[in-house]
Design a protein around this motif. Structure first.
Motif, PDB file in Angstrom:
ATOM      1  N   UNK A 152       0.689  -1.322  -0.370  1.00  0.00           N
ATOM      2  CA  UNK A 152      -0.234  -0.260  -0.247  1.00  0.00           C
ATOM      3  C   UNK A 152       0.694   1.215  -0.003  1.00  0.00           C
ATOM      4  N   UNK A 153       0.284   2.560  -0.802  1.00  0.00           N
ATOM      5  CA  UNK A 153       0.600   3.397   0.008  1.00  0.00           C
ATOM      6  C   UNK A 153      -0.344   4.190   0.314  1.00  0.00           C
ATOM      7  N   UNK A 154       0.357   4.990   1.524  1.00  0.00           N
ATOM      8  CA  UNK A 154      -0.542   5.833   2.320  1.00  0.00           C
ATOM      9  C   UNK A 154      -0.339   7.305   2.642  1.00  0.00           C
ATOM     10  N   UNK A 155      -1.134   7.965   2.827  1.00  0.00           N
ATOM     11  CA  UNK A 155      -1.166   9.494   2.714  1.00  0.00           C
ATOM     12  C   UNK A 155      -2.174   9.661   3.662  1.00  0.00           C
ATOM     13  N   UNK A 156      -1.845  11.457   4.963  1.00  0.00           N
ATOM     14  CA  UNK A 156      -2.680  11.175   6.070  1.00  0.00           C
ATOM     15  C   UNK A 156      -2.206  12.021   5.903  1.00  0.00           C
ATOM     16  N   UNK A 157      -4.032  13.702   6.563  1.00  0.00           N
ATOM     17  CA  UNK A 157      -4.275  14.430   6.657  1.00  0.00           C
ATOM     18  C   UNK A 157      -4.054  14.735   7.561  1.00  0.00           C
ATOM     19  N   UNK A 158      -4.548  13.555   8.659  1.00  0.00           N
ATOM     20  CA  UNK A 158      -5.381  13.888  10.208  1.00  0.00           C
ATOM     21  C   UNK A 158      -3.988  12.081  10.308  1.00  0.00           C
ATOM     22  N   UNK A 159      -4.656  12.320  11.712  1.00  0.00           N
ATOM     23  CA  UNK A 159      -3.988  10.927  12.169  1.00  0.00           C
ATOM     24  C   UNK A 159      -4.800   9.813  12.165  1.00  0.00           C
ATOM     25  N   UNK A 160      -4.349   8.864  12.068  1.00  0.00           N
ATOM     26  CA  UNK A 160      -4.496   7.434  11.911  1.00  0.00           C
ATOM     27  C   UNK A 160      -5.057   6.964  13.589  1.00  0.00           C
ATOM     28  N   UNK A 161      -6.181   6.201  13.398  1.00  0.00           N
ATOM     29  CA  UNK A 161      -6.700   5.758  14.745  1.00  0.00           C
ATOM     30  C   UNK A 161      -5.336   5.174  15.545  1.00  0.00           C
ATOM     31  N   UNK A 162      -4.996   4.848  17.399  1.00  0.00           N
ATOM     32  CA  UNK A 162      -3.921   4.188  17.601  1.00  0.00           C
ATOM     33  C   UNK A 162      -4.685   2.978  18.120  1.00  0.00           C
ATOM     34  N   UNK A 163      -3.792   1.677  16.828  1.00  0.00           N
ATOM     35  CA  UNK A 163      -4.202   0.064  16.651  1.00  0.00           C
ATOM     36  C   UNK A 163      -3.298  -0.684  16.801  1.00  0.00           C
ATOM     37  N   UNK A 164      -3.798  -2.353  16.827  1.00  0.00           N
ATOM     38  CA  UNK A 164      -2.505  -2.699  17.213  1.00  0.00           C
ATOM     39  C   UNK A 164      -3.053  -4.053  16.105  1.00  0.00           C
ATOM     40  N   UNK A 165      -2.448  -4.991  15.414  1.00  0.00           N
ATOM     41  CA  UNK A 165      -2.647  -6.285  14.694  1.00  0.00           C
ATOM     42  C   UNK A 165      -2.046  -7.742  15.625  1.00  0.00           C
ATOM     43  N   UNK A 166      -3.104  -8.747  15.861  1.00  0.00           N
ATOM     44  CA  UNK A 166      -2.429 -10.025  15.834  1.00  0.00           C
ATOM     45  C   UNK A 166      -1.488 -10.117  15.288  1.00  0.00           C
ATOM     46  N   UNK A 167      -1.120 -11.663  16.176  1.00  0.00           N
ATOM     47  CA  UNK A 167      -0.057 -12.597  15.395  1.00  0.00           C
ATOM     48  C   UNK A 167      -0.782 -13.504  14.317  1.00  0.00           C
ATOM     49  N   UNK A 168       0.085 -14.523  13.807  1.00  0.00           N
ATOM     50  CA  UNK A 168      -0.999 -15.633  13.251  1.00  0.00           C
ATOM     51  C   UNK A 168      -1.399 -16.715  14.470  1.00  0.00           C
ATOM     52  N   UNK A 169      -0.795 -16.546  15.246  1.00  0.00           N
ATOM     53  CA  UNK A 169      -0.953 -17.624  15.985  1.00  0.00           C
ATOM     54  C   UNK A 169      -1.916 -17.090  16.739  1.00  0.00           C
ATOM     55  N   UNK A 170      -2.295 -15.997  17.284  1.00  0.00           N
ATOM     56  CA  UNK A 170      -3.317 -15.856  17.694  1.00  0.00           C
ATOM     57  C   UNK A 170      -4.774 -15.599  17.078  1.00  0.00           C
ATOM     58  N   UNK A 171      -4.335 -15.133  15.708  1.00  0.00           N
ATOM     59  CA  UNK A 171      -5.570 -14.940  14.783  1.00  0.00           C
ATOM     60  C   UNK A 171      -4.813 -15.528  13.235  1.00  0.00           C
ATOM     61  N   UNK A 172      -5.422 -17.258  13.875  1.00  0.00           N
ATOM     62  CA  UNK A 172      -4.766 -18.109  12.772  1.00  0.00           C
ATOM     63  C   UNK A 172      -5.258 -17.437  11.341  1.00  0.00           C
ATOM     64  N   UNK A 173      -4.066 -17.210  10.144  1.00  0.00           N
ATOM     65  CA  UNK A 173      -4.505 -16.683   8.938  1.00  0.00           C
ATOM     66  C   UNK A 173      -5.266 -15.620   8.614  1.00  0.00           C
ATOM     67  N   UNK A 174      -4.887 -14.467  10.245  1.00  0.00           N
ATOM     68  CA  UNK A 174      -5.435 -13.750  10.065  1.00  0.00           C
ATOM     69  C   UNK A 174      -4.574 -12.219  10.662  1.00  0.00           C
ATOM     70  N   UNK A 175      -3.006 -13.460  10.782  1.00  0.00           N
ATOM     71  CA  UNK A 175      -1.886 -12.337  11.705  1.00  0.00           C
ATOM     72  C   UNK A 175      -0.782 -11.031  10.808  1.00  0.00           C
ATOM     73  N   UNK A 176      -0.889 -10.031  11.380  1.00  0.00           N
ATOM     74  CA  UNK A 176      -0.796  -8.876  10.308  1.00  0.00           C
ATOM     75  C   UNK A 176       1.169  -8.604  11.071  1.00  0.00           C
ATOM     76  N   UNK A 177       1.875  -8.281  10.278  1.00  0.00           N
ATOM     77  CA  UNK A 177       3.065  -7.966  10.531  1.00  0.00           C
ATOM     78  C   UNK A 177       2.975  -7.027   9.418  1.00  0.00           C
ATOM     79  N   UNK A 178       3.947  -5.640   9.296  1.00  0.00           N
ATOM     80  CA  UNK A 178       4.090  -4.541   8.710  1.00  0.00           C
ATOM     81  C   UNK A 178       4.785  -4.217   8.893  1.00  0.00           C
ATOM     82  N   UNK A 179       5.236  -3.072   7.327  1.00  0.00           N
ATOM     83  CA  UNK A 179       6.333  -2.395   7.599  1.00  0.00           C
ATOM     84  C   UNK A 179       6.886  -0.825   6.723  1.00  0.00           C
TER      85      UNK A 179
END
Length: 264
Positions: free
Chosen positions: A48-75
């Motif tokens: 993705x490209x991300x472009x912001x004019x305001x702040x995004x939410x404060x958030x967190x993502x699970x790992x594959x162990x915590x949500x099988x097949x739905x984990x989200x590691x990003x950079x």
């Protein structure tokens, strides 16, 4: 068949009516993200490209162990930042779950985050469980596991659902690891992420034997940051993402800087 991946523009409340070249937002639309549809060969990854004019939410993502097949590691690779722009990643100190939940409810969680001043060339690896937020005035390239599971902990009063129960189960109330952040040098090839879910390198030129060994004769995604690359008879430039059958298929122009990504 074109190597270029189709793109989709996604409206967000914190997006922009005007996007930097080569993108153009549709009239009246507030575009926050530009997604490249993952190819079948590399469906595990999303760029993705991300472009912001305001702040995004404060958030967190699970790992594959915590949500099988739905984990989200990003950079994130920051490509543009207004003066004073910041990314919130991790906390300034250890925060127990009950204190984090209370801070999410009263909004003070925003002030418990560690806010990192950023400029073009800053890179952040965001493992699952890392509480984070992207501030206004930032353009970045995000490479992630192909998952849309996001637990919002705080959203600045916007009328969107929060996910405190789910978020508290996966959030790590701890400072961000310094080794997960770097300034990408102006020249030279550099490894940015080496697993566990994907690998990402910034390629300067045609690479070297080390990269050839890492990526092998396997498909990869290429995202030009500056300059262009020839691939399967097409020119791929900034603002595009393409599928390459192997590293050897890339023919970058002199001085081109490319991100290359592949599932680990």
């Amino acid at each position: 068949m074109s190597a270029l991946l189709p793109l989709r523009m996604v409206e967000r409340p914190w997006g922009r009516h005007a996007l930097p070249a080569p993108f153009t937002a549709p009239a009246g639309c507030k575009i926050g993200e530009v997604w490249f549809d993952p190819p079948a060969e590399l469906s595990q990854l999303l760029v993705k490209y991300i472009f912001t004019s305001e702040a995004l939410s404060v958030q967190v993502h699970p790992s594959d162990d915590q949500a099988p097949g739905q984990g989200k590691e990003e950079c994130w690779l920051v490509i543009a930042a207004d003066p004073g722009a910041r990314l919130g990643v991790g906390f300034t100190r250890d925060i127990p779950p009950e204190a984090m939940r209370a801070a999410a409810l009263d909004g003070s969680i925003e002030h418990l985050l560690e806010w990192h001043p950023v400029a073009a060339g800053d890179f952040f690896h965001i493992p699952p469980g890392t509480v984070h937020a992207i501030g206004p005035g930032i353009g970045l390239i995000e490479v992630q596991q192909n998952s849309d599971v996001t637990y919002r902990l705080y959203d600045y009063g916007r009328p969107r659902e929060l996910h405190l129960d789910q978020g508290m189960k996966v959030a790590r109330g701890e400072p961000y690891r310094r080794e997960s952040h770097c300034r990408v040098p102006g020249s030279g090839s550099v490894t940015l992420v080496d697993g566990p879910r994907f690998r990402l390198d910034r390629l300067d030129g045609t690479g070297d034997a080390r990269l050839a060994a890492r990526y092998g004769e396997r498909p990869l995604l290429v995202i030009p940051v500056s300059g262009s690359v020839r691939l399967a008879g097409e020119t791929v430039g900034p603002g595009q993402c393409a599928l390459a059958p192997a590293l050897a298929a890339l023919d970058p122009e002199p001085g081109a800087k490319l991100l290359i990504a592949q599932p680990a």
